[in-house]
Design a protein around this motif. Structure first.
Motif, PDB file in Angstrom:
ATOM      1  N   VAL A   1       0.930  -1.235   0.198  1.00 19.16           N
ATOM      2  CA  VAL A   1       0.136  -0.049   0.036  1.00 19.16           C
ATOM      3  C   VAL A   1       0.691   1.413   0.007  1.00 19.16           C
ATOM      4  O   VAL A   1       0.488   2.349  -0.461  1.00 19.16           O
ATOM      5  CB  VAL A   1      -1.001   0.089   1.318  1.00 19.16           C
TER       6      VAL A   1
ATOM      7  N   SER B   1      -3.508   7.700   5.492  1.00 18.77           N
ATOM      8  CA  SER B   1      -3.671   7.115   6.755  1.00 18.77           C
ATOM      9  C   SER B   1      -2.509   6.149   7.228  1.00 18.77           C
ATOM     10  O   SER B   1      -1.970   6.273   8.210  1.00 18.77           O
ATOM     11  CB  SER B   1      -5.011   6.355   7.056  1.00 18.77           C
TER      12      SER B   1
ATOM     13  N   GLU C   1      -7.621  13.600   8.661  1.00 18.30           N
ATOM     14  CA  GLU C   1      -8.983  13.973   8.431  1.00 18.30           C
ATOM     15  C   GLU C   1      -9.835  14.580   9.654  1.00 18.30           C
ATOM     16  O   GLU C   1     -10.744  13.981   9.924  1.00 18.30           O
ATOM     17  CB  GLU C   1      -9.872  13.072   7.595  1.00 18.30           C
TER      18      GLU C   1
HETATM   19  N1  LIG Z   1      -4.850  -2.877   8.717  1.00 18.59           N
HETATM   20  C1  LIG Z   1      -4.997  -3.248   7.531  1.00 18.59           C
HETATM   21  N2  LIG Z   1      -4.995  -4.483   6.935  1.00 18.59           N
HETATM   22  C2  LIG Z   1      -5.144  -4.698   5.564  1.00 18.59           C
HETATM   23  N3  LIG Z   1      -5.416  -3.749   4.451  1.00 18.59           N
HETATM   24  C3  LIG Z   1      -5.384  -2.447   5.027  1.00 18.59           C
HETATM   25  C4  LIG Z   1      -5.042  -2.163   6.415  1.00 18.59           C
HETATM   26  N4  LIG Z   1      -5.179  -0.788   6.826  1.00 18.59           N
HETATM   27  C5  LIG Z   1      -5.194  -0.161   5.537  1.00 18.59           C
HETATM   28  N5  LIG Z   1      -5.387  -1.213   4.299  1.00 18.59           N
HETATM   29  C6  LIG Z   1      -5.511  -1.012   3.086  1.00 18.59           C
HETATM   30  O1  LIG Z   1      -4.500   0.016   2.649  1.00 18.59           O
HETATM   31  C7  LIG Z   1      -4.980   0.767   1.614  1.00 18.59           C
HETATM   32  C8  LIG Z   1      -4.536   2.179   1.969  1.00 18.59           C
HETATM   33  O2  LIG Z   1      -5.404   2.723   3.205  1.00 18.59           O
HETATM   34  P1  LIG Z   1      -5.336   3.939   3.671  1.00 18.59           P
HETATM   35  O3  LIG Z   1      -6.191   3.758   5.135  1.00 18.59           O
HETATM   36  O4  LIG Z   1      -3.772   4.201   4.244  1.00 18.59           O
HETATM   37  O5  LIG Z   1      -5.888   4.799   2.818  1.00 18.59           O
HETATM   38  P2  LIG Z   1      -6.138   6.246   2.880  1.00 18.59           P
HETATM   39  O6  LIG Z   1      -5.689   7.083   1.995  1.00 18.59           O
HETATM   40  O7  LIG Z   1      -6.297   6.826   4.270  1.00 18.59           O
HETATM   41  O8  LIG Z   1      -7.837   6.256   2.381  1.00 18.59           O
HETATM   42  P3  LIG Z   1      -9.168   6.993   3.231  1.00 18.59           P
HETATM   43  O9  LIG Z   1      -9.196   8.411   2.441  1.00 18.59           O
HETATM   44  O10 LIG Z   1     -10.485   6.403   2.828  1.00 18.59           O
HETATM   45  O11 LIG Z   1      -8.887   7.297   4.484  1.00 18.59           O
HETATM   46  C9  LIG Z   1      -6.413   0.456   1.489  1.00 18.59           C
HETATM   47  O12 LIG Z   1      -6.400  -0.395   0.298  1.00 18.59           O
HETATM   48  C10 LIG Z   1      -6.551  -0.376   2.596  1.00 18.59           C
HETATM   49  O13 LIG Z   1      -8.070  -1.168   2.500  1.00 18.59           O
END
Ligand SMILES: Nc1ncnc2c1ncn2[C@@H]1O[C@H](COP(=O)(O)OP(=O)(O)OP(=O)(O)O)[C@@H](O)[C@H]1O
Ligand SMILES: [Mg+2]
Length: 257
Positions: free
Chosen positions: A27, A52, A173
């Motif tokens: 990721v 995040s 956020e």
């Molecule tokens: N604990 C976890 N286990 C497995 N996959 C995860 C976990 N946390 C996040 N992911 C995956 O990692 C990717 C990035 O997630 P992240 O939460 O960092 O994105 P984000 O940019 O903060 O999104 P949002 O704007 O929806 O908050 C996503 O595909 C999410 O499903």
């Protein structure tokens, strides 16, 4: 000097070739980012882009697979780093405020000081009251979280983080869960912190805030930094198609593209 004055740190944040996978899914695919002391960096990008995850790696709520993060003079990615000591320098504010519901506002802002920093209670209360004054809630010390609006609770969450006198604040956020009429109060507090020189990394969809307050905007998509730079450039004149598409969706919600 104000008791909640920003801890002076000359190091900022340096992230080098950071990779993070969950199982087989990568990721974060090699993030490079630098935050100078006193800088405000806004992190923007679509859902799932890894914003995040990146914040959580910075204060080691997640462990990166490879790459390095230096934060507030600590190497966060060193397996031997003293996380308790390092995290004292890093405040985090989440979308859901995560206040302790059974504790008063004042107790929410003193508990970590007394338990983690071993600050004597009277001193911790003085620092907490200063932090509450800073977020405009000096008169709310004896209330309980369920007696506050969402915006007030989020400002308590900010005061709670400031009570630890961090040198870096991470916001994930912070206004996304708020009623529209309270968003401005929280952004106002964040703007004031920025003006006072706090180093901040802010994940936000508030483009007006990013444009006006950020020193730098970082656009992430699919686990990489696609574009970063001056807010007027990244938001006002994005060079990459992915940035352009994202911004047109955020700036014109409801539009069909
Ligand atoms: N604990 C976890 N286990 C497995 N996959 C995860 C976990 N946390 C996040 N992911 C995956 O990692 C990717 C990035 O997630 P992240 O939460 O960092 O994105 P984000 O940019 O903060 O999104 P949002 O704007 O929806 O908050 C996503 O595909 C999410 O499903
Ligand atoms: Mg997120």
């Amino acid at each position: 000097m104000n008791a909640t004055a920003t801890h002076v740190d000359s190091s900022g944040v340096t992230i080098t070739d950071l990779h993070k996978s969950y199982g087989k899914v990568e990721v974060l695919k090699g993030i490079d980012m630098r935050v100078e002391p006193g800088e405000v960096v806004c992190l923007i990008g679509p859902s799932g882009s890894g914003k995040s995850t990146l914040l959580r790696c910075i204060n080691v709520l997640e462990t990166a697979n490879s790459g390095t993060i230096e934060v507030a003079g600590f190497e966060a990615t060193d397996p031997d780093v003293d996380l308790d000591v390092m995290r004292r320098h890093v405040g985090m504010v989440f979308q859901q405020f995560n206040l302790f519901p059974q504790m008063s506002v004042l107790e929410n802002c003193t508990i970590a000081q007394t338990k983690v920093l071993k600050t004597p209670l009277a001193k911790a209360q003085e620092i907490a009251r200063d932090a509450l004054a800073k977020v405009g809630l000096a008169d709310f010390a004896d209330r309980y979280p369920d007696q506050l609006s969402g915006g007030q609770q989020q400002r308590v969450a900010i005061a709670r983080a400031l009570s630890m006198q961090p040198s870096l604040m991470l916001f994930d956020e912070p206004t996304s869960a708020l009623d529209p009429e309270t968003v401005g109060d929280v952004l106002g507090v964040m703007r004031q912190l920025a003006d006072e020189g706090m180093t901040m990394i802010v994940v936000t969809h508030e483009m007006a805030f990013a444009r006006e307050v950020a020193d730098k905007v970082v656009f992430m998509d699919g686990g990489v930094v696609v574009e970063q730079g001056d807010p007027a450039d990244v938001i006002g004149d994005p060079q990459h198609e992915r940035t352009q598409n994202f911004l047109s969706r955020v700036l014109h919600p409801g539009g069909i593209d």
